[in-house]
Design a protein around this motif. Structure first.
Motif, PDB file in Angstrom:
ATOM      1  N   GLU A  82       0.851  -1.182   0.000  1.00 14.19           N
ATOM      2  CA  GLU A  82       0.000   0.000   0.000  1.00 14.19           C
ATOM      3  C   GLU A  82       0.886   1.230   0.000  1.00 14.19           C
ATOM      4  O   GLU A  82       1.871   1.295   0.740  1.00 14.19           O
ATOM      5  N   GLY A  83       0.529   2.198  -0.817  1.00 12.78           N
ATOM      6  CA  GLY A  83       1.316   3.414  -0.897  1.00 12.78           C
ATOM      7  C   GLY A  83       2.750   3.109  -1.282  1.00 12.78           C
ATOM      8  O   GLY A  83       3.018   2.437  -2.261  1.00 12.78           O
ATOM      9  N   GLY A  84       3.702   3.562  -0.483  1.00 10.13           N
ATOM     10  CA  GLY A  84       5.114   3.328  -0.757  1.00 10.13           C
ATOM     11  C   GLY A  84       5.652   2.022  -0.189  1.00 10.13           C
ATOM     12  O   GLY A  84       6.820   1.713  -0.371  1.00 10.13           O
ATOM     13  N   PHE A  85       4.814   1.259   0.532  1.00 15.07           N
ATOM     14  CA  PHE A  85       5.271  -0.003   1.115  1.00 15.07           C
ATOM     15  C   PHE A  85       5.209  -1.129   0.089  1.00 15.07           C
ATOM     16  O   PHE A  85       4.190  -1.355  -0.551  1.00 15.07           O
ATOM     17  N   ASN A  86       6.326  -1.840  -0.047  1.00 11.02           N
ATOM     18  CA  ASN A  86       6.427  -3.002  -0.925  1.00 11.02           C
ATOM     19  C   ASN A  86       7.003  -4.162  -0.135  1.00 11.02           C
ATOM     20  O   ASN A  86       7.703  -3.961   0.852  1.00 11.02           O
ATOM     21  N   TRP A  87       6.723  -5.361  -0.572  1.00 10.17           N
ATOM     22  CA  TRP A  87       7.438  -6.518  -0.057  1.00 10.17           C
ATOM     23  C   TRP A  87       8.050  -7.233  -1.240  1.00 10.17           C
ATOM     24  O   TRP A  87       7.600  -7.085  -2.373  1.00 10.17           O
ATOM     25  N   GLU A 117      10.040  -2.990   2.163  1.00  9.94           N
ATOM     26  CA  GLU A 117      10.721  -1.731   1.886  1.00  9.94           C
ATOM     27  C   GLU A 117       9.726  -0.586   1.822  1.00  9.94           C
ATOM     28  O   GLU A 117       8.528  -0.803   1.620  1.00  9.94           O
ATOM     29  N   TYR A 118      10.248   0.619   2.016  1.00  8.32           N
ATOM     30  CA  TYR A 118       9.434   1.819   1.860  1.00  8.32           C
ATOM     31  C   TYR A 118      10.110   2.722   0.837  1.00  8.32           C
ATOM     32  O   TYR A 118      11.280   3.074   0.973  1.00  8.32           O
ATOM     33  N   ASP A 119       9.350   3.074  -0.187  1.00  6.95           N
ATOM     34  CA  ASP A 119       9.805   3.933  -1.278  1.00  6.95           C
ATOM     35  C   ASP A 119       9.265   5.339  -1.016  1.00  6.95           C
ATOM     36  O   ASP A 119       8.079   5.590  -1.178  1.00  6.95           O
ATOM     37  N   PHE A 120      10.139   6.236  -0.585  1.00 10.44           N
ATOM     38  CA  PHE A 120       9.727   7.605  -0.270  1.00 10.44           C
ATOM     39  C   PHE A 120       9.385   8.378  -1.541  1.00 10.44           C
ATOM     40  O   PHE A 120       9.726   7.954  -2.644  1.00 10.44           O
ATOM     41  N   ASP A 121       8.732   9.552  -1.392  1.00 10.25           N
ATOM     42  CA  ASP A 121       8.405  10.410  -2.529  1.00 10.25           C
ATOM     43  C   ASP A 121       9.665  11.029  -3.135  1.00 10.25           C
ATOM     44  O   ASP A 121       9.668  11.417  -4.282  1.00 10.25           O
TER      45      ASP A 121
END
Length: 155
Positions: A82-87, A117-121
């Protein structure tokens, strides 16, 4: 057997409803963990498709009793939560060399990888992953577990 079928159905259902995202073409940074004497690794990720990438990690260690390096390559699948969160999950292998002063050894390994992981803006990617590794040599002939924090700049 019922658990395996249920797990397969859950994974299939999740893949149908997961959102597609675009991963960065390139990411370069550090992977901070510790396994078999290897700590910080230089980490490079190359996006292959919208949700597949190749990761290369170069680790080295120089202490009083040994000098060593290791190169690990992993093919990874990435899914958006969801949003910037990926697995992500992946598999691959690696090779390396260790010199203890009295003896030197070349080794190969097989590795898996599971993480979030979190992908920031802005172009920053933070990840936390778990990497089991099986080595094949006199120096590294067992199952090792590596948990690491990744900090990468995306471009």
């Amino acid at each position: 057997m019922k658990k395996i079928v249920l797990l397969g159905l859950c994974i299939f259902g999740f893949s149908l409803f997961s959102q597609a995202q675009s991963i960065a073409d390139h990411a370069l940074g550090l992977r901070l963990g510790d396994n078999d004497g290897f700590g910080t690794e230089i980490s490079y990720q190359h996006g292959l498709t919208e949700n597949n990438r190749l990761e290369l990690d170069l680790g080295w260690r120089s202490r009083n009793d040994m000098d060593a390096f290791r190169l690990t390559g992993l093919y990874q699948w990435v899914w958006n939560l969801e949003g910037g969160f990926n697995w992500y999950a992946g598999a691959g292998g690696g090779l390396g060399s260790v010199d203890t002063g009295d003896d030197s050894d070349f080794f190969v390994l097989v590795a898996g990888d599971v993480g979030i992981e979190y992908d920031f803006d802005f172009p920053l990617l933070l990840s936390l992953d778990f990497r089991p590794e099986i080595g094949f040599s006199d120096y590294n002939d067992d199952l090792g577990f590596d948990i690491a924090l990744g900090i990468r700049y995306q471009f």
